[in-house]
Design a protein around this motif. Structure first.
Motif, short mmCIF file in Angstrom:
data_model
loop_
_atom_site.label_atom_id
_atom_site.label_comp_id
_atom_site.label_asym_id
_atom_site.label_seq_id
_atom_site.Cartn_x
_atom_site.Cartn_y
_atom_site.Cartn_z
N UNK A 36 0.81 -1.22 0.00
CA UNK A 36 0.00 0.00 0.00
C UNK A 36 0.84 1.27 0.00
N UNK A 37 2.17 1.12 0.26
CA UNK A 37 3.01 2.32 0.38
C UNK A 37 4.01 2.36 -0.76
N UNK A 38 4.40 3.55 -1.13
CA UNK A 38 5.30 3.73 -2.26
C UNK A 38 6.66 3.11 -1.96
N UNK A 39 7.11 2.27 -2.87
CA UNK A 39 8.42 1.64 -2.72
C UNK A 39 8.47 0.57 -1.67
N UNK A 40 7.33 0.19 -1.10
CA UNK A 40 7.33 -0.84 -0.07
C UNK A 40 8.17 -0.47 1.13
N UNK A 41 8.17 0.81 1.49
CA UNK A 41 9.03 1.32 2.56
C UNK A 41 8.51 0.89 3.93
N UNK A 42 9.25 0.02 4.63
CA UNK A 42 8.78 -0.48 5.92
C UNK A 42 8.75 0.60 6.99
N UNK A 43 9.47 1.72 6.76
CA UNK A 43 9.50 2.81 7.73
C UNK A 43 8.46 3.90 7.44
N UNK A 44 7.54 3.60 6.56
CA UNK A 44 6.58 4.61 6.11
C UNK A 44 5.77 5.23 7.25
N UNK A 45 5.47 4.43 8.29
CA UNK A 45 4.62 4.91 9.38
C UNK A 45 5.40 5.40 10.60
N UNK A 46 6.73 5.39 10.53
CA UNK A 46 7.53 5.72 11.71
C UNK A 46 7.29 7.15 12.19
N UNK A 47 6.98 8.06 11.29
CA UNK A 47 6.75 9.44 11.73
C UNK A 47 5.50 9.55 12.60
N UNK A 48 4.60 8.58 12.49
CA UNK A 48 3.39 8.57 13.32
C UNK A 48 3.60 7.80 14.62
N UNK A 49 4.16 6.58 14.49
CA UNK A 49 4.19 5.66 15.64
C UNK A 49 5.59 5.25 16.08
N UNK A 50 6.62 5.61 15.29
CA UNK A 50 7.99 5.27 15.66
C UNK A 50 8.41 3.86 15.32
N UNK A 51 7.54 3.09 14.65
CA UNK A 51 7.79 1.67 14.44
C UNK A 51 7.80 1.31 12.96
N UNK A 52 8.61 0.31 12.56
CA UNK A 52 8.55 -0.18 11.18
C UNK A 52 7.38 -1.15 11.01
N UNK A 53 6.93 -1.32 9.81
CA UNK A 53 5.88 -2.30 9.52
C UNK A 53 6.52 -3.68 9.60
N UNK A 54 6.16 -4.42 10.63
CA UNK A 54 6.83 -5.69 10.94
C UNK A 54 5.86 -6.65 11.59
N UNK A 55 6.17 -7.94 11.51
CA UNK A 55 5.36 -8.97 12.18
C UNK A 55 5.35 -8.79 13.69
N UNK A 56 6.29 -8.03 14.22
CA UNK A 56 6.50 -7.88 15.66
C UNK A 56 5.34 -7.20 16.38
#
Length: 555
Positions: free
Chosen positions: A125-145
């Protein structure tokens, strides 16, 4: 009127492998007594890790009851317990029916990796499949964790969860929320809440506002109606309605790693601690401003001591496998009978004999965040023994810690001069000495190692209306500790770390190569050929160990 220990504070510590209830003296920060019960982990499929939420609750209640009995046997009045704090394994996700109080599914444990396809769907859903796309909101990468991915998986795959949401019967929470809801009444008015530290691990809370973030809720398509109220880490939330301590206020709540940060008195910016448990977790206090890492660390809330107080933040590096690697040696390979044997075995050799073990059982966490990685053992020869593998297992924990320390220094702009440590694995003196050798800095281990539960007790005792434990006048000089100093040269330390980095490279891309038929055939064959050789050597090694063990039983 209180007894000889002064006012007491209780701490519920619900972890990945056990539940505990501990009682501390607020005046002395002294552990008076405790009770502990192990909890079962369920692995219905490869990469899946679950627990029964009812077992988590019942073991906590059992621990409270047994600890009260302990107090009475010590001639201490349980009524001296003025408040209770809760600390818990973080990210673990539970959904339940608020009308019946029954779980809608097992608790999905933080290290569970089933949500890989969910992660891939979110990255698409995010440009370039950037796992850090949401970090500015929540501080976390998109991860199974993190919890949001586990919750999304439950909604997508479990019909009972979807039905309960549609009928407004579903509640979601991490372990703290589940326990507090049940302990304050459950279906009879239980409080549905969490604190800022646990909420910051869901991927759904905004780090700046400390509220559920509408953008994140929309991104993951999570209804706000199922989420708990977010509160500070230190305030009176409600009162126990059951157990022998009924009527006692619950006034502290923290994720276990943030609780350990407090218990280690890392309350000033620049102070850091490392906890070695099932996994490994390093937190670095950054003060009242969240600092976004540029090198693979995550940003999290460290604590908020009161609803009108400023939150403090931390950078965190998380290791999925620390003590879990020793469990693997014991339960899967039968190479050791208990954890004490691992230390003795590892100490029986002066080096690993060139063996490196990267325990990427379900991928690598910080600073790599590579879910395609899988574990490897490198450097086996015909002279390798189980002692070398035991030592390599301990060293793997220390090297993973150095991975985090290296990038933390870059983000913080300063090098650590020492590291405070805690957790069950720190009873292993060899591990702590190896950590000092591999990091090249002193490692400080407090004599009283129950710092995780201590932090929750401190938060509870500090709460307005309880006021028996001041966090503004703590004497750090009064803490007794053991210090381990480096005993190897810098050149030796760095050359060994270089080899570790080489071993890490060999773990990467394993899942992609196996699943992707279009991968470079030459690269695939090289990888498979290398791993086939390693598997053959490792299998031969295990057969040899088993044969030696069998012969020894015949003597």
């Amino acid at each position: 009127m209180v007894g000889k220990y002064g006012p007491l504070i209780g701490a519920i510590d619900q972890g990945t492998s056990s539940s505990r209830f501990l009682v501390f003296s607020a005046q002395r920060a002294e552990l008076i007594t405790y009770h502990q019960v192990e909890v079962n982990q369920l692995t219905p499929q490869e990469g899946w890790v679950e627990s029964d939420p009812m077992e988590l609750l019942q073991t906590v209640i059992e621990c409270v009851c047994k600890t009260v009995e302990n107090l009475k046997s010590l001639d201490i009045d349980p009524g001296d317990i003025k408040a209770i704090g809760v600390c818990n394994q973080r990210e673990t996700t539970i959904v339940w029916d608020k009308l019946t109080g029954k779980p809608l599914y097992n608790a999905i444990i933080w290290l569970d990796a089933r949500t890989k396809s969910t992660v891939e769907a979110m990255l698409a859903k995010v440009q370039g499949g950037n796992k850090d796309f949401l970090k500015r909101h929540c501080g976390l990468p998109i991860s199974t964790y993190f919890s949001a991915l586990k919750l999304r998986w439950l909604i997508d795959n479990i019909a009972e969860v979807r039905e309960a949401i549609a009928e407004n019967r579903c509640l979601f929470g991490t372990v703290d929320t589940w326990l507090i809801w049940n302990l304050t009444g459950g279906v009879k008015g239980g409080l549905h809440l969490t604190d800022v530290t646990n909420a910051s691990r869901t991927m759904l809370m905004n780090l700046e506002t400390l509220n559920w973030d509408p953008y994140l809720l929309k991104f993951f398509d999570i209804p706000v109606s199922i989420l708990p109220q977010i509160r500070s880490s230190s305030e009176i939330y409600g009162f126990l309605t059951s157990t022998p301590l009924g009527g006692t206020p619950i006034s502290g709540c923290l994720g276990d790693q943030q609780s350990a940060l407090i218990g280690q008195l890392c309350l000033e910016p620049g102070q850091a601690k490392m906890t070695y448990g099932t996994g490994g977790f390093m937190l670095y206090n950054t003060g009242i401003q969240p600092v976004q890492s540029e090198h693979g660390l995550i940003t999290t809330v460290a604590y908020q001591f009161g609803k009108n107080r400023q939150p403090h933040y931390a950078m965190e590096g998380s290791i999925a496998v620390a003590g879990l690697a020793l469990n693997w040696l014991k339960n899967n390979l039968n190479l050791i009978s208990d954890f004490q044997e691992c230390e003795k075995l590892a100490a029986s050799v002066s080096t690993t004999g060139g063996v490196y073990f990267v325990p990427a059982f379900s991928g690598l966490y910080a600073p790599y965040w590579r879910m395609d990685a899988r574990g490897v053992v490198c450097g086996l020869t015909q002279f390798t023994t189980r002692a070398h593998l035991a030592r390599a297992t301990l060293e793997s924990v220390c090297y993973q810690t150095r991975d985090i320390v290296e990038v933390m220094a870059r983000d913080a702009g300063a090098h650590m001069t020492s590291l405070r440590v805690d957790g069950g694995m720190t009873q292993n003196n060899l591990l702590i000495q190896l950590q000092a050798d591999i990091l090249g800095i002193p490692i400080v281990r407090p004599t009283m190692t129950e710092t995780t539960a201590l932090g929750a007790a401190m938060a509870a005792g500090n709460a307005e209306g309880i006021d028996v434990w001041s966090l503004d006048s703590l004497d750090q000089n009064g803490i007794t500790s053991d210090t381990f100093t480096p005993a190897v040269s810098e050149s030796d330390r760095d050359s060994r770390y270089t080899r570790w980095k080489d071993a890490v490279k060999r773990t990467l891309g394993w899942e992609t190569i196996l699943d992707d038929g279009s991968a470079d055939p030459e690269r695939r064959n090289r990888m498979l050929g290398s791993i086939s050789g390693t598997v053959f050597l490792f299998s031969s090694f295990l057969i040899l160990v088993a044969a030696r063990h069998y012969r020894s039983t015949l003597r």
